[in-house]
Design a protein around this motif. Structure first.
Motif, PDB file in Angstrom:
ATOM      1  N   ILE A 294       0.850  -1.198   0.000  1.00  0.00           N
ATOM      2  CA  ILE A 294       0.000   0.000   0.000  1.00  0.00           C
ATOM      3  C   ILE A 294       0.882   1.243   0.000  1.00  0.00           C
ATOM      4  CG2 ILE A 294      -1.738   1.290   1.306  1.00  0.00           C
ATOM      5  CD1 ILE A 294      -2.605  -1.404   2.515  1.00  0.00           C
ATOM      6  N   ASP A 295       0.505   2.248  -0.782  1.00  0.00           N
ATOM      7  CA  ASP A 295       1.162   3.550  -0.744  1.00  0.00           C
ATOM      8  C   ASP A 295       0.644   4.284   0.488  1.00  0.00           C
ATOM      9  OD1 ASP A 295       2.649   5.770  -1.410  1.00  0.00           O
ATOM     10  OD2 ASP A 295       1.126   6.562  -2.788  1.00  0.00           O
TER      11      ASP A 295
ATOM     12  N   SER B 142      -1.292   7.974  -0.235  1.00  0.00           N
ATOM     13  CA  SER B 142      -2.613   7.970  -0.858  1.00  0.00           C
ATOM     14  C   SER B 142      -3.477   6.779  -0.445  1.00  0.00           C
ATOM     15  CB  SER B 142      -2.464   7.957  -2.381  1.00  0.00           C
ATOM     16  OG  SER B 142      -1.861   6.752  -2.799  1.00  0.00           O
ATOM     17  N   GLU B 143      -2.917   5.858   0.317  1.00  0.00           N
ATOM     18  CA  GLU B 143      -3.579   4.628   0.749  1.00  0.00           C
ATOM     19  C   GLU B 143      -4.116   3.829  -0.447  1.00  0.00           C
ATOM     20  OE1 GLU B 143      -6.226   4.871   4.036  1.00  0.00           O
ATOM     21  OE2 GLU B 143      -4.940   6.245   5.127  1.00  0.00           O
ATOM     22  N   GLU B 144      -3.395   3.904  -1.548  1.00  0.00           N
ATOM     23  CA  GLU B 144      -3.734   3.172  -2.752  1.00  0.00           C
ATOM     24  C   GLU B 144      -3.016   1.824  -2.744  1.00  0.00           C
ATOM     25  OE1 GLU B 144      -2.748   3.519  -7.498  1.00  0.00           O
ATOM     26  OE2 GLU B 144      -2.657   5.307  -6.266  1.00  0.00           O
TER      27      GLU B 144
END
Length: 160
Positions: A47-48, A51-53
């Motif tokens: 997970i990034d 950005s919580e992507e």
């Protein structure tokens, strides 16, 4: 009977293995603190942080979840096999093997993921991992009390 102490230990074993299914098992942050890798019973996800992507997700870790479900099922089946203590001890032995195999798979998944993601720093094992060890202890205690009941029954049979 179902109200024996080993039933409590087997129930706690099932609860601990359900915790493995719910909570993360291992987490690792990359060197620049921008990505987080998390191993759960169902997937290995990157997970990034900003950005919580979700950047990547591998579902080959589903084997951990399947083994945890097998352990829960074996513990619950063992609870209701209280009339046959030999069968109960055999089920608990298979449950121990499933949990040890689960720990082995987790260590293997984390080692390979850590080597690719951030080989300089080890990740952190979190609640899902330690719950397996609590379940192993509960299984050992349940077996001890089942064996104690079996000895008591055999000693009473000798007196007759």
């Amino acid at each position: 009977m179902i109200q024996r102490i080993q039933t409590v230990f087997l129930f706690l074993l099932a609860v601990a293995m359900i915790l493995v299914l719910i909570f993360p098992i291992w987490q690792q942050v990359n060197p620049d603190q921008t990505q987080l890798m998390t191993l759960t019973a169902w997937s290995l996800t990157t997970i990034d942080v900003a950005s919580e992507e979700v950047l990547a997700s591998e579902s080959k870790a589903i084997v951990i979840g399947i083994l945890a479900i097998v352990s829960v099922a074996l513990a619950l089946f063992s609870i209701f096999s209280y009339k046959n203590r030999g069968k109960q001890m055999m089920l608990n032995m298979f449950n121990s093997l499933a949990m040890v195999a689960n720990v082995g798979l987790i260590v293997w998944f984390t080692h390979t993921a850590n080597a690719d993601f951030n080989p300089n720093v080890n990740g952190a094992f979190v609640l899902g991992f330690w719950a397996i060890f609590a379940a192993l202890v509960m299984n050992m205690l349940a077996n001890r009390f089942i064996r104690k009941d079996e000895k008591l029954v055999r000693s009473v049979d000798r007196i007759r």
